[in-house]
Design an enzyme around this catalytic site. Structure first.
Site, PDB file in Angstrom:
ATOM      1  N   CYS A  13      53.490  33.793  53.881  1.00 40.05           N
ATOM      2  CA  CYS A  13      53.833  33.702  55.339  1.00 40.05           C
ATOM      3  C   CYS A  13      53.914  35.166  55.624  1.00 40.05           C
ATOM      4  O   CYS A  13      53.748  36.140  54.754  1.00 40.05           O
ATOM      5  CB  CYS A  13      55.037  33.152  55.584  1.00 40.05           C
ATOM      6  SG  CYS A  13      55.003  31.406  54.757  1.00 40.05           S
ATOM      7  N   GLY A  19      49.607  33.202  57.824  1.00 42.30           N
ATOM      8  CA  GLY A  19      50.189  31.932  57.902  1.00 42.30           C
ATOM      9  C   GLY A  19      49.823  31.210  59.217  1.00 42.30           C
ATOM     10  O   GLY A  19      50.016  31.958  60.395  1.00 42.30           O
ATOM     11  N   ASN A  33      59.163  34.937  53.095  1.00 39.34           N
ATOM     12  CA  ASN A  33      57.799  34.844  52.678  1.00 39.34           C
ATOM     13  C   ASN A  33      58.078  34.778  51.179  1.00 39.34           C
ATOM     14  O   ASN A  33      58.835  35.520  50.459  1.00 39.34           O
ATOM     15  CB  ASN A  33      57.156  36.276  52.985  1.00 39.34           C
ATOM     16  CG  ASN A  33      55.807  36.407  52.317  1.00 39.34           C
ATOM     17  OD1 ASN A  33      55.508  37.694  51.903  1.00 39.34           O
ATOM     18  ND2 ASN A  33      55.171  35.386  51.890  1.00 39.34           N
ATOM     19  N   GLY A  34      57.392  33.849  50.577  1.00 42.31           N
ATOM     20  CA  GLY A  34      57.623  33.762  48.903  1.00 42.31           C
ATOM     21  C   GLY A  34      57.676  32.453  48.694  1.00 42.31           C
ATOM     22  O   GLY A  34      57.604  31.255  49.529  1.00 42.31           O
ATOM     23  N   TYR A  87      43.278  39.600  48.713  1.00 38.34           N
ATOM     24  CA  TYR A  87      42.863  38.872  49.728  1.00 38.34           C
ATOM     25  C   TYR A  87      43.643  38.604  51.079  1.00 38.34           C
ATOM     26  O   TYR A  87      43.357  38.749  52.071  1.00 38.34           O
ATOM     27  CB  TYR A  87      42.688  37.076  49.309  1.00 38.34           C
ATOM     28  CG  TYR A  87      42.697  36.118  50.400  1.00 38.34           C
ATOM     29  CD1 TYR A  87      41.497  35.973  51.142  1.00 38.34           C
ATOM     30  CD2 TYR A  87      43.823  35.028  50.494  1.00 38.34           C
ATOM     31  CE1 TYR A  87      41.457  35.004  52.074  1.00 38.34           C
ATOM     32  CE2 TYR A  87      43.747  34.342  51.491  1.00 38.34           C
ATOM     33  CZ  TYR A  87      42.510  34.057  52.574  1.00 38.34           C
ATOM     34  OH  TYR A  87      42.625  32.981  53.516  1.00 38.34           O
TER      35      TYR A  87
HETATM   36  O1  PRP Z   1      37.124  29.518  46.555  1.00 33.57           O
HETATM   37  P1  PRP Z   1      37.857  29.218  48.011  1.00 33.57           P
HETATM   38  O2  PRP Z   1      38.842  27.833  47.809  1.00 33.57           O
HETATM   39  O3  PRP Z   1      36.725  28.764  49.079  1.00 33.57           O
HETATM   40  O4  PRP Z   1      38.825  30.316  48.471  1.00 33.57           O
HETATM   41  C1  PRP Z   1      38.294  31.687  48.545  1.00 33.57           C
HETATM   42  C2  PRP Z   1      37.947  31.916  49.784  1.00 33.57           C
HETATM   43  O5  PRP Z   1      38.666  31.893  50.894  1.00 33.57           O
HETATM   44  C3  PRP Z   1      39.057  33.146  51.415  1.00 33.57           C
HETATM   45  O6  PRP Z   1      38.098  33.205  52.681  1.00 33.57           O
HETATM   46  P2  PRP Z   1      38.918  32.847  54.154  1.00 33.57           P
HETATM   47  O7  PRP Z   1      37.999  32.065  54.987  1.00 33.57           O
HETATM   48  O8  PRP Z   1      40.260  32.014  53.960  1.00 33.57           O
HETATM   49  O9  PRP Z   1      39.323  34.143  54.842  1.00 33.57           O
HETATM   50  P3  PRP Z   1      38.532  35.486  55.199  1.00 33.57           P
HETATM   51  O10 PRP Z   1      37.975  35.339  56.434  1.00 33.57           O
HETATM   52  O11 PRP Z   1      39.588  36.409  55.337  1.00 33.57           O
HETATM   53  O12 PRP Z   1      37.683  35.837  53.893  1.00 33.57           O
HETATM   54  C4  PRP Z   1      38.492  34.119  50.647  1.00 33.57           C
HETATM   55  O13 PRP Z   1      38.234  35.388  51.166  1.00 33.57           O
HETATM   56  C5  PRP Z   1      37.173  33.564  49.849  1.00 33.57           C
HETATM   57  O14 PRP Z   1      36.217  33.777  50.739  1.00 33.57           O
HETATM   58  N1  GLN Z   2      53.705  31.208  51.935  1.00 34.55           N
HETATM   59  C1  GLN Z   2      54.917  31.324  52.254  1.00 34.55           C
HETATM   60  O1  GLN Z   2      55.638  32.417  52.128  1.00 34.55           O
HETATM   61  C2  GLN Z   2      55.931  30.205  52.314  1.00 34.55           C
HETATM   62  C3  GLN Z   2      57.582  30.252  52.579  1.00 34.55           C
HETATM   63  C4  GLN Z   2      58.171  29.107  52.213  1.00 34.55           C
HETATM   64  N2  GLN Z   2      58.042  28.873  50.758  1.00 34.55           N
HETATM   65  C5  GLN Z   2      57.446  27.805  52.965  1.00 34.55           C
HETATM   66  O2  GLN Z   2      56.925  27.076  52.302  1.00 34.55           O
HETATM   67  O3  GLN Z   2      57.864  27.676  54.230  1.00 34.55           O
HETATM   68 MG    MG Z   3      36.768  34.655  52.711  1.00 34.99          MG
END
Ligand code: PRP
Ligand code: GLN
Ligand code: MG
Length: 489
Positions: free
Chosen positions: A2, A28, A101-102, A255
């Site tokens: 988050c 998020g 967050n966490g 990421y």
């Molecule tokens: O192997 P997967 O389960 O597919 O997960 C990995 C992928 O998901 C994320 O992209 P995302 O579309 O979430 O965001 P981005 O546009 O910031 O790259 C990440 O950058 C990879 O491309």
């Molecule tokens: N990704 C997160 O930081 C999640 C915060 C919290 N554990 C929730 O589920 O809302």
């Molecule tokens: Mg991606």
């Protein structure tokens, strides 16, 4: 993962919290909320959806107050529903709103303790609401509402809570309270702005939120540190946990975070460029006579790394996939069906960049393989002669339990598989992963700013330790299958 932000200013803060949330949206996408305190009232507005969908002029108008916190949610506990959207609120003691967050890893035990010993009921499945009640109880034990009392309460919270947490709270009658877990797994950064009316402070998951609001980035909140900013703008800080190994989550750099953020003094953009350099060098080591014609990123997050790989190899970098800017991040969507469908809607190839070429596709990470499986296929259909795939992160083989929703090892494409087997499953002609040592070096950089990381999803080492049976329990609760059956019932 988050996004959180808290501000104490000399004027109402809701509009600024809103703007801050919009640049934390990538952390998020399921729910968002703001809580403000105006001296006698805490007001909360939250809802499911993107920040722009949750608030309108009416809801913003009622969020009065110069102290406030905000949250955008990617669930790691409980459901995606409104009940578990944040900030959470308790009316005793004083009135406290909290955004987290966490992810806590002793939620069940804490929930029991909170009920049986502290005599507080937590009505949702949220770990964050449990954390709020622990804080409320510990603050209730103090006899005054002062920064000192808050710090003592937080020593109690840090003794009891286990896991990853960066937290902002608004306490009625005091101001903003923020704290970071003793290992500093989750990020939190502090900023200051001087105005004619006095000093203003903000804390946020990422420095980009400070940038756009005109706060100067002062420093990261230290692991185990807490801070109080009173409603009058006085800042108090204190270490509230015994020193532990600092181990920030490496996946933030791979990421989660925006490239224009600084985290634990490291530029995320530069870290990603160094990942690309390391990976390019690995390619040259393994295949000095490689036949790669073009390097193509899988947008968005892999761009920085891909550009540097192309530079190291001395081959062209081309944007061969166009991203639909109206589709969100797929990895943080709650269900596998939704994730798989969204890749096609999100990315479309430009065939002339692929036709008759040996292409090296680059992604920042391969987690479930949802993206890369489809992208490799798209590249072939667009006419590529050979499709190679490089990941700027090592194989993700273990669950993440500190705030990234990868609870179930068997959903990870690399779990229990060799690189050859993964290559076959993804359907590419060559699959290349970054080595973990190279990734860690890339992030800590030439100044070696970070000595240890939480790299648990790559190496299975969990800095907090794990109770026996924990993984099986979260798998039962949070695997894609479990979530799907909850949605149906
Ligand atoms: O192997 P997967 O389960 O597919 O997960 C990995 C992928 O998901 C994320 O992209 P995302 O579309 O979430 O965001 P981005 O546009 O910031 O790259 C990440 O950058 C990879 O491309
Ligand atoms: N990704 C997160 O930081 C999640 C915060 C919290 N554990 C929730 O589920 O809302
Ligand atoms: Mg991606």
């Amino acid at each position: 993962m988050c996004g959180i932000i808290g501000i104490v200013a000399t004027q109402d803060v809701a509009a600024q919290l809103y703007d801050g949330l919009t640049v934390l949206q990538h952390r998020g996408q399921d729910a968002a909320g703001i809580a403000t305190a105006d001296g006698t009232h805490l007001r909360v507005h939250k809802g499911n959806g993107l920040v722009r969908d949750v608030f309108d002029a009416g809801s913003m108008r009622q969020l009065e107050g110069r102290v406030g916190i905000a949250h955008c949610r990617y669930p790691t506990a409980g459901s995606e529903g409104l009940d578990e959207a944040q900030p959470f609120y308790v009316n005793s003691p004083y009135g406290i709103a909290l955004a987290h967050n966490g992810n806590l890893i002793n939620t069940d035990a804490l929930r029991r303790e909170v009920f049986e010993q502290d005599r507080r009921n937590v009505n949702t499945e949220s770990d964050s609401e449990v954390l709020l009640n622990v804080f409320a109880h510990e603050l209730d034990l103090q006899k005054a509402l002062t920064p000192e009392a808050v710090f003592r309460a937080l020593e109690g919270v840090n003794r009891r809570a286990k896991g990853g947490y960066a937290v902002v709270t608004a306490v009625l009658g005091l101001g903003l309270v923020a704290f970071r877990d003793p290992h500093g797994i989750r990020p939190l950064v502090l900023g200051k702005r001087s105005t004619a009316g006095g000093d203003e402070y903000a804390v946020a998951s990422e420095s980009v939120a400070l940038d756009i609001l005109g706060f100067e980035r002062l420093r990261d909140v230290a692991p185990g540190e807490a801070l109080v900013v009173t409603a009058r703008g006085e800042l108090f800080t204190r270490q509230c946990a015994p020193p532990q190994q600092h181990a920030p989550c490496i996946f933030e750099f791979v990421y989660f975070a925006r490239p224009d953020s600084m985290m634990d003094e490291v530029s995320v953009h530069k870290a990603r460029m160094r990942m690309g350099v390391k990976l390019g060098e690995k390619i040259l080591r393994l295949r000095p006579d490689h036949d790669i014609d073009v390097v193509i990123p899988i947008p968005d997050t892999s761009r920085d790394a891909a550009l540097e790989i192309a530079n190291v190899l001395g081959v062209k970098y081309r944007e061969g996939f166009i991203k639909n800017r109206y589709v969100g991040r797929t990895f943080i969507m709650p269900g596998q069906g939704q994730r798989a469908q969204s890749v096609k809607r999100k990315l479309n190839p430009i065939p002339l960049e692929f036709r008759n070429r040996v292409v090296l596709l680059v992604d920042d990470s391969i987690v479930r393989g949802t993206t890369s499986r489809q992208i490799v296929q798209m590249a072939r259909e667009a006419g590529a002669r050979k499709v190679y795939l490089a990941s700027a992160a090592p194989p993700v083989r273990h669950p993440n339990i500190y705030g990234i929703d990868m609870p179930s090892a068997d959903e990870l494409i690399a779990h229990g598989r060799s690189e050859e087997e993964i290559q076959q499953l993804l359907g590419c002609d060559w699959l290349l992963y970054q080595d973990l040592a190279d990734l860690e070096e890339a992030v800590s950089g030439p100044k070696q700013l970070i000595a240890h990381f939480d790299s648990s999803c790559f190496n299975g080492e969990y800095v907090t330790g794990i109770e026996p049976g924990y993984f099986e329990r979260i798998r039962q609760l949070r695997s894609d299958e479990a979530k799907k059956s909850r949605r149906v019932s």
